[in-house]
Design a protein around this motif. Structure first.
Motif, mmCIF file in Angstrom:
data_model
loop_
_atom_site.group_PDB
_atom_site.id
_atom_site.type_symbol
_atom_site.label_atom_id
_atom_site.label_comp_id
_atom_site.label_asym_id
_atom_site.label_seq_id
_atom_site.Cartn_x
_atom_site.Cartn_y
_atom_site.Cartn_z
ATOM 1 N N GLN A 7 0.894 -1.231 0.105
ATOM 2 C CA GLN A 7 -0.024 0.118 -0.012
ATOM 3 C C GLN A 7 0.835 1.238 0.101
ATOM 4 O O GLN A 7 1.657 1.347 0.792
ATOM 5 C CB GLN A 7 -0.975 0.172 1.048
ATOM 6 N N VAL A 8 0.798 2.159 -0.972
ATOM 7 C CA VAL A 8 1.747 3.362 -1.227
ATOM 8 C C VAL A 8 0.635 4.477 -1.098
ATOM 9 O O VAL A 8 -0.697 4.365 -1.260
ATOM 10 C CB VAL A 8 2.383 3.167 -2.585
ATOM 11 N N THR A 9 1.195 5.570 -0.954
ATOM 12 C CA THR A 9 0.774 6.952 -0.918
ATOM 13 C C THR A 9 1.221 7.590 -2.145
ATOM 14 O O THR A 9 2.269 7.527 -2.541
ATOM 15 C CB THR A 9 0.624 7.842 0.222
ATOM 16 N N VAL A 10 0.415 8.393 -3.021
ATOM 17 C CA VAL A 10 0.616 8.745 -4.297
ATOM 18 C C VAL A 10 0.448 10.372 -4.255
ATOM 19 O O VAL A 10 -0.444 10.791 -3.733
ATOM 20 C CB VAL A 10 0.061 8.098 -5.544
ATOM 21 N N PHE A 11 1.350 11.081 -4.968
ATOM 22 C CA PHE A 11 1.425 12.439 -5.055
ATOM 23 C C PHE A 11 1.601 13.375 -3.765
ATOM 24 O O PHE A 11 1.000 14.489 -3.287
ATOM 25 C CB PHE A 11 -0.174 13.175 -5.665
ATOM 26 N N ALA A 22 -3.951 0.549 -2.892
ATOM 27 C CA ALA A 22 -3.505 -0.737 -2.730
ATOM 28 C C ALA A 22 -3.035 -1.608 -4.131
ATOM 29 O O ALA A 22 -3.718 -1.428 -5.088
ATOM 30 C CB ALA A 22 -4.630 -1.567 -1.935
ATOM 31 N N VAL A 23 -2.094 -2.464 -3.957
ATOM 32 C CA VAL A 23 -1.362 -3.177 -5.285
ATOM 33 C C VAL A 23 -1.003 -4.460 -4.512
ATOM 34 O O VAL A 23 -0.374 -4.915 -3.702
ATOM 35 C CB VAL A 23 0.028 -2.353 -5.382
ATOM 36 N N VAL A 24 -1.787 -5.407 -5.472
ATOM 37 C CA VAL A 24 -1.470 -6.908 -5.334
ATOM 38 C C VAL A 24 -0.742 -7.263 -6.505
ATOM 39 O O VAL A 24 -1.102 -6.763 -7.695
ATOM 40 C CB VAL A 24 -2.868 -7.698 -5.314
ATOM 41 N N VAL A 25 0.289 -8.002 -6.188
ATOM 42 C CA VAL A 25 1.499 -8.315 -7.069
ATOM 43 C C VAL A 25 1.310 -9.540 -7.414
ATOM 44 O O VAL A 25 1.135 -10.644 -6.686
ATOM 45 C CB VAL A 25 2.808 -7.901 -6.563
ATOM 46 N N HIS A 32 -11.852 -11.997 -12.200
ATOM 47 C CA HIS A 32 -12.383 -10.702 -12.119
ATOM 48 C C HIS A 32 -13.102 -10.386 -10.739
ATOM 49 O O HIS A 32 -13.241 -9.339 -10.042
ATOM 50 C CB HIS A 32 -13.095 -10.434 -13.271
ATOM 51 N N HIS A 33 -13.865 -11.443 -10.479
ATOM 52 C CA HIS A 33 -14.694 -11.433 -9.238
ATOM 53 C C HIS A 33 -13.991 -11.305 -8.086
ATOM 54 O O HIS A 33 -14.310 -10.313 -7.238
ATOM 55 C CB HIS A 33 -15.763 -12.548 -9.184
ATOM 56 N N GLN A 34 -12.934 -11.923 -7.888
ATOM 57 C CA GLN A 34 -11.956 -11.860 -6.559
ATOM 58 C C GLN A 34 -11.440 -10.413 -6.652
ATOM 59 O O GLN A 34 -11.461 -9.780 -5.438
ATOM 60 C CB GLN A 34 -11.038 -12.746 -6.715
ATOM 61 N N MET A 35 -10.982 -9.851 -7.822
ATOM 62 C CA MET A 35 -10.496 -8.695 -7.693
ATOM 63 C C MET A 35 -11.551 -7.692 -7.457
ATOM 64 O O MET A 35 -11.186 -6.696 -6.435
ATOM 65 C CB MET A 35 -9.734 -8.098 -9.177
ATOM 66 N N GLU A 36 -12.660 -7.736 -7.825
ATOM 67 C CA GLU A 36 -13.680 -6.689 -7.545
ATOM 68 C C GLU A 36 -14.160 -6.642 -6.294
ATOM 69 O O GLU A 36 -14.300 -5.630 -5.555
ATOM 70 C CB GLU A 36 -14.944 -7.240 -8.491
ATOM 71 N N GLN A 37 -14.248 -8.024 -5.544
ATOM 72 C CA GLN A 37 -14.507 -8.216 -3.897
ATOM 73 C C GLN A 37 -13.301 -7.436 -3.285
ATOM 74 O O GLN A 37 -13.847 -7.001 -2.388
ATOM 75 C CB GLN A 37 -14.768 -9.548 -3.896
ATOM 76 N N PHE A 38 -12.369 -7.693 -3.624
ATOM 77 C CA PHE A 38 -11.142 -7.179 -2.750
ATOM 78 C C PHE A 38 -10.966 -5.672 -2.921
ATOM 79 O O PHE A 38 -10.764 -5.066 -1.631
ATOM 80 C CB PHE A 38 -9.695 -7.936 -3.291
ATOM 81 N N LYS A 40 -13.654 -3.636 -3.147
ATOM 82 C CA LYS A 40 -14.399 -3.261 -2.322
ATOM 83 C C LYS A 40 -14.180 -3.582 -0.799
ATOM 84 O O LYS A 40 -14.502 -2.587 -0.117
ATOM 85 C CB LYS A 40 -15.928 -4.200 -2.427
ATOM 86 N N TRP A 41 -13.417 -4.454 -0.590
ATOM 87 C CA TRP A 41 -13.016 -4.624 0.899
ATOM 88 C C TRP A 41 -11.915 -3.598 1.283
ATOM 89 O O TRP A 41 -12.187 -3.144 2.538
ATOM 90 C CB TRP A 41 -12.443 -6.088 0.998
ATOM 91 N N THR A 42 -11.259 -3.290 0.407
ATOM 92 C CA THR A 42 -10.138 -2.426 0.823
ATOM 93 C C THR A 42 -10.919 -0.767 1.007
ATOM 94 O O THR A 42 -10.351 -0.072 2.118
ATOM 95 C CB THR A 42 -9.028 -2.109 -0.103
ATOM 96 N N ASN A 43 -11.662 -0.662 0.294
ATOM 97 C CA ASN A 43 -12.520 0.739 0.520
ATOM 98 C C ASN A 43 -11.575 1.644 0.386
ATOM 99 O O ASN A 43 -12.126 2.876 0.903
ATOM 100 C CB ASN A 43 -13.176 0.775 1.933
ATOM 101 N N LEU A 44 -10.746 1.640 -0.773
ATOM 102 C CA LEU A 44 -9.796 2.770 -1.192
ATOM 103 C C LEU A 44 -10.410 3.402 -2.351
ATOM 104 O O LEU A 44 -11.055 2.672 -2.923
ATOM 105 C CB LEU A 44 -8.381 2.408 -1.287
#
Length: 276
Positions: A7-11, A22-25, A32-38, A40-44
């Motif tokens: 997790q980084v901060t930008v600007f 949030a960045v998943v490597v 697609h569904h797993q990405m979408e759900q994650f 939503k969970w991070t709420n960023l």
């Protein structure tokens, strides 16, 4: 399945300013569904997933999600994901990086020690119909006397761009989100000559009733809109995030290839994330 997570901060060069990402490597096996759900969970405001490139000219492929769904392109995820890709894969010295996303190929390079992306072309512009203009200005608590110019702007995300006549007016806006649902609205105002910053920006994501802290895609279209008119110089600094306690800085520059939007990126959290 476990994946590296950053997790980084930008600007911003301060960890609690700017806009978090949030960045998943190495997320090629996720659906697609797993990405979408994650996301939503991070709420960023955005969560991204770094994948192997599918285009021969790309260094990596990134998928970008908000809590509401996938975006073809976004600015702070572009810089943040590039920073993480450099750190994880040891590519800090690569002079030009090509990111693949749903909007196509985006070039990224270092300018004055900061990552900067080339603004993708605007795919839609146009004037706002008068009835709609009146409705939106009323919901923002503005009048025609406050407005310098107004235009639809689209470079993947679509924005209604409004240039106001004063920074003070911009910073005082309190949107009525209930009246603005379905719009993404970007406001800007030019500082008087001699200020450290040349532009102040605010971004309202009205479908989720939130103000975005710092928005690369919006700053890109403002540059593409206002630099050719001579309202802004070819190189300038924009501020964003004052009204949500984030003092983001966006560094805009122009050359023969196009407009570049840059900013600092700082790592905040490193670890792993597990998916079922």
């Amino acid at each position: 399945m476990k994946f590296l997570f950053e997790q980084v901060t930008v600007f911003s060069d301060k960890k609690l300013d700017g806009n978090p990402l949030a960045v998943v490597v190495g997320a090629d096996s996720l659906t697609h569904h797993q990405m979408e759900q994650f996301a939503k969970w991070t709420n960023l405001s955005e969560t991204v997933f770094l994948l192997q490139p599918k285009h021969p000219d790309a260094d990596y492929f990134v998928k970008i999600f908000t809590a509401e769904g996938e975006l073809p392109f976004a600015g702070h995820p572009t810089l943040g994901s590039c920073f993480v890709w450099q750190q994880i894969y040891g590519q800090q010295n690569k002079s030009t990086i090509t990111q693949q996303c749903e909007a196509g190929l985006i070039n990224i390079k270092q300018i004055n020690g900061r990552l900067a992306f080339m603004a993708p072309p605007m795919i839609r512009t146009g004037e706002l119909e008068e009835n709609e203009r009146i409705k939106i200005l009323n919901a923002l608590g503005l009048t025609d006397n406050d407005v310098e110019a107004c235009q639809w702007l689209d470079n993947g995300p679509g924005w209604l761009g409004i240039q106001l006549k004063s920074v003070a007016t911009l910073l005082s806006v309190k949107p009525d989100y209930a009246q603005l649902k379905g719009y993404d609205i970007g406001l800007c105002a030019i500082y008087p000559e001699g200020d450290d910053k040349q532009l102040e920006v605010r971004a309202f994501c009205c479908s989720i009733a939130e103000e975005d802290p710092v928005t690369g895609s919006l700053n890109a279209v403002f540059a593409q809109w206002l630099i050719p008119q001579g309202k802004l110089p070819k190189h300038y600094v924009a501020g964003q995030g004052q009204c949500v306690s984030r003092n983001g800085l966006v560094y805009v520059s122009s050359d023969e290839y196009g407009i570049w939007v840059g900013g600092d990126v700082v790592n905040c959290i490193s670890g792993t994330v597990e998916f079922d």
